[in-house]
Design an enzyme around this catalytic site. Structure first.
Site, PDB file in Angstrom:
ATOM      1  N   ASP A 126      49.870   3.038  47.027  1.00  0.00           N
ATOM      2  CA  ASP A 126      51.450   3.151  47.262  1.00  0.00           C
ATOM      3  C   ASP A 126      52.399   3.445  46.066  1.00  0.00           C
ATOM      4  O   ASP A 126      53.224   3.781  45.776  1.00  0.00           O
ATOM      5  CB  ASP A 126      51.882   2.247  47.880  1.00  0.00           C
ATOM      6  CG  ASP A 126      51.470   2.337  49.493  1.00  0.00           C
ATOM      7  OD1 ASP A 126      50.953   3.216  49.771  1.00  0.00           O
ATOM      8  OD2 ASP A 126      51.907   1.328  50.463  1.00  0.00           O
ATOM      9  N   ASP A 160      53.539   0.707  44.592  1.00  0.00           N
ATOM     10  CA  ASP A 160      54.967   0.159  44.726  1.00  0.00           C
ATOM     11  C   ASP A 160      55.087  -1.336  44.182  1.00  0.00           C
ATOM     12  O   ASP A 160      55.460  -2.334  44.614  1.00  0.00           O
ATOM     13  CB  ASP A 160      55.188   0.032  46.109  1.00  0.00           C
ATOM     14  CG  ASP A 160      54.090  -0.663  46.992  1.00  0.00           C
ATOM     15  OD1 ASP A 160      53.160  -0.984  46.300  1.00  0.00           O
ATOM     16  OD2 ASP A 160      54.324  -1.157  48.110  1.00  0.00           O
ATOM     17  N   ASP A 182      51.325  -6.344  46.838  1.00  0.00           N
ATOM     18  CA  ASP A 182      52.056  -7.345  46.806  1.00  0.00           C
ATOM     19  C   ASP A 182      51.833  -8.575  47.767  1.00  0.00           C
ATOM     20  O   ASP A 182      51.922  -9.561  47.390  1.00  0.00           O
ATOM     21  CB  ASP A 182      53.529  -6.924  47.013  1.00  0.00           C
ATOM     22  CG  ASP A 182      53.804  -6.037  48.203  1.00  0.00           C
ATOM     23  OD1 ASP A 182      52.733  -5.717  48.886  1.00  0.00           O
ATOM     24  OD2 ASP A 182      54.774  -5.388  48.354  1.00  0.00           O
ATOM     25  N   ARG A 202      43.387  -7.699  55.676  1.00  0.00           N
ATOM     26  CA  ARG A 202      44.895  -8.203  55.574  1.00  0.00           C
ATOM     27  C   ARG A 202      44.424  -9.688  56.480  1.00  0.00           C
ATOM     28  O   ARG A 202      44.422  -9.684  57.628  1.00  0.00           O
ATOM     29  CB  ARG A 202      45.836  -7.404  56.174  1.00  0.00           C
ATOM     30  CG  ARG A 202      45.714  -5.872  55.545  1.00  0.00           C
ATOM     31  CD  ARG A 202      47.103  -5.009  55.940  1.00  0.00           C
ATOM     32  NE  ARG A 202      46.730  -3.786  55.738  1.00  0.00           N
ATOM     33  CZ  ARG A 202      47.229  -3.256  54.651  1.00  0.00           C
ATOM     34  NH1 ARG A 202      47.711  -3.703  53.841  1.00  0.00           N
ATOM     35  NH2 ARG A 202      47.268  -1.858  54.809  1.00  0.00           N
ATOM     36  N   ARG A 209      54.716   3.215  53.206  1.00  0.00           N
ATOM     37  CA  ARG A 209      55.671   2.471  54.066  1.00  0.00           C
ATOM     38  C   ARG A 209      56.919   2.061  53.494  1.00  0.00           C
ATOM     39  O   ARG A 209      57.927   2.489  54.124  1.00  0.00           O
ATOM     40  CB  ARG A 209      55.009   1.059  54.464  1.00  0.00           C
ATOM     41  CG  ARG A 209      54.577   0.826  55.795  1.00  0.00           C
ATOM     42  CD  ARG A 209      54.028  -0.347  55.846  1.00  0.00           C
ATOM     43  NE  ARG A 209      53.164  -0.666  54.695  1.00  0.00           N
ATOM     44  CZ  ARG A 209      52.169  -1.484  54.777  1.00  0.00           C
ATOM     45  NH1 ARG A 209      51.578  -1.898  56.023  1.00  0.00           N
ATOM     46  NH2 ARG A 209      51.503  -1.983  53.743  1.00  0.00           N
ATOM     47  N   THR A 218      46.334  -0.472  45.029  1.00  0.00           N
ATOM     48  CA  THR A 218      47.310   0.250  46.031  1.00  0.00           C
ATOM     49  C   THR A 218      47.523   1.697  45.773  1.00  0.00           C
ATOM     50  O   THR A 218      47.975   1.974  44.838  1.00  0.00           O
ATOM     51  CB  THR A 218      48.310  -0.316  46.672  1.00  0.00           C
ATOM     52  OG1 THR A 218      49.105   0.284  47.208  1.00  0.00           O
ATOM     53  CG2 THR A 218      49.233  -0.954  45.429  1.00  0.00           C
ATOM     54  N   GLY A 236      45.266  -3.021  52.057  1.00  0.00           N
ATOM     55  CA  GLY A 236      44.562  -1.677  52.063  1.00  0.00           C
ATOM     56  C   GLY A 236      43.535  -1.332  50.846  1.00  0.00           C
ATOM     57  O   GLY A 236      43.789  -1.694  49.641  1.00  0.00           O
TER      58      GLY A 236
HETATM   59  O1  F6P Z   1      49.569   0.052  51.490  1.00  0.00           O
HETATM   60  C1  F6P Z   1      48.642   1.010  51.512  1.00  0.00           C
HETATM   61  C2  F6P Z   1      48.923   1.823  52.711  1.00  0.00           C
HETATM   62  O2  F6P Z   1      48.078   2.740  52.996  1.00  0.00           O
HETATM   63  C3  F6P Z   1      50.460   2.198  53.072  1.00  0.00           C
HETATM   64  O3  F6P Z   1      50.668   3.562  52.461  1.00  0.00           O
HETATM   65  C4  F6P Z   1      50.279   2.429  54.571  1.00  0.00           C
HETATM   66  O4  F6P Z   1      51.583   2.308  55.272  1.00  0.00           O
HETATM   67  C5  F6P Z   1      49.305   1.080  54.948  1.00  0.00           C
HETATM   68  O5  F6P Z   1      48.541   0.829  54.008  1.00  0.00           O
HETATM   69  C6  F6P Z   1      48.396   1.529  56.288  1.00  0.00           C
HETATM   70  O6  F6P Z   1      47.968   0.333  56.496  1.00  0.00           O
HETATM   71  P1  F6P Z   1      46.587   0.345  57.664  1.00  0.00           P
HETATM   72  O7  F6P Z   1      45.073   0.964  56.823  1.00  0.00           O
HETATM   73  O8  F6P Z   1      46.330  -1.182  57.723  1.00  0.00           O
HETATM   74  O9  F6P Z   1      46.836   0.806  58.831  1.00  0.00           O
END
Ligand code: F6P
Length: 327
Positions: free
Chosen positions: A131, A133, A106, A75, A175, A129, A14
């Site tokens: 997050d 995390d 990660d 991704r 998440r 990120t 992301g």
């Molecule tokens: O990991 C970052 C994040 O924004 C999370 O908080 C979220 O769950 C996810 O990516 C959403 O991913 P995407 O943009 O691929 O839907």
């Protein structure tokens, strides 16, 4: 060990505000040390397809203030296959790239780790990120900006909550991690904060909301992490509250991807710049298979295995503070 002369840079997973500032720092540090640098587009996807572009100090002008990542991100499913990684390695050899800086979360570091094991190719990572995390760093690039975005949005929601005497459920990203919810929740004065690391249970939420009403509160904000157990379907939760607490009129706001965009905060720009320089320094020290992070305001390196290890840990003191100040 042979030190690198040409460094490839990519962003993966992301996007996060501050990734551009990190790319800029890696490119400029490379130039500073007379190394060449190459941008790899769309993360590991571009590595597999050979989508590369030479960069120099001037190619990264006017981007420190921009959100997203100019190298784009993805991704990559193909990088999870042996064939995909072999193609990536062949492309790196062909372009004479002898080390990589990967910016992501990660998943990015897990992929990089496998690649290092298979091809003995030097890679250093930067935590990018919203997050927060990742182990081995107090903050990840983009997290501070996301917090500010969330707080600004909730401040606006509070005006309506207050004017209409309503309860707002606000869903934020995360998440598997409650860092955004917990910190933005405290910063925005939320009554309750629901995070994946702690299952509050629907009944306890009702009790708490009921107490709030009795204590004289006319409006309330509940911040819910998208990964929280009882908040997973936030619209169902809103219905459940309205059915069980008739005194509440509930509205839902899902903040979504606005949390990932926008100009990076000063904190994220400085963090990204320090870590970007730190990544090149680490490669020149012969380090590989490590993430550069910040611990107690010092740039440090930790093995990828540490960075991606285990579940997210929440600071209990923050939970206590949130409980006390929402009385
Ligand atoms: O990991 C970052 C994040 O924004 C999370 O908080 C979220 O769950 C996810 O990516 C959403 O991913 P995407 O943009 O691929 O839907």
């Amino acid at each position: 060990m042979k030190l690198p002369r040409k460094i490839g840079i990519l962003t993966s997973g992301g996007d996060a505000p501050g990734m551009n500032a990190a790319i800029r720092a890696v490119v400029r540090a490379s130039t500073y040390y007379n190394l060449e640098s190459v941008g790899i587009y769309r993360g590991f996807e571009g590595l597999i397809e050979g989508d590369f572009k030479d960069l120099d100090a001037r190619s990264v002008k006017n981007i420190i203030n921009r959100g997203g990542t100019f190298l784009k991100t993805a991704r990559s499913k193909d990088f999870m296959t042996v064939e995909g990684r072999k193609k990536a390695f062949d492309n790196l050899k062909k372009a004479n790239i002898d080390a990589l800086v990967v910016i992501g979360g990660d998943g990015t570091f897990a992929g990089a780790s496998v690649f290092i094991k298979e091809f003995n190719f030097p890679i250093v990572g930067l935590p990018g990120t919203i997050d927060n995390d990742i182990n081995g760093t107090d903050y990840s690039i983009g997290y501070d900006t996301a917090l500010n975005t969330v707080v600004e949005a909730i401040d606006k929601i509070r005006d309506t909550a207050n004017s209409h005497n309503r309860l707002f459920l606000v869903e934020v990203m995360g998440r598997d991690a409650g860092d955004i919810a917990l910190n933005a929740g405290i910063g925005a004065g939320a009554e309750e904060i629901l995070i994946p690391e702690q299952n509050m249970g629907r009944e306890r939420l009702l009790e708490s909301l009921s107490r709030s009403k009795k204590s004289g509160k006319t409006s309330s904000i509940v911040v819910i992490s998208e990964g929280d157990q009882i908040g997973k379907n936030i619209f169902q939760l809103a219905k459940y509250i309205e059915e069980n607490l008739k005194e509440y009129e509930v509205r839902v706001t899902v903040l979504g991807h606005i949390q990932r965009g926008g100009a990076p905060s000063c904190y994220d720009r400085v963090l990204a710049s320090r870590l970007g320089v730190g990544a090149v320094d680490a490669l020149l020290r012969g380090e590989t298979n490590v993430m550069i992070g910040i611990i107690h305001n010092r740039v440090t390196s930790v093995p990828f295995s540490e960075a991606i290890k285990g579940s997210n840990e929440i600071d209990e003191e923050l939970i206590r503070v949130a409980d006390i100040i929402s009385i």
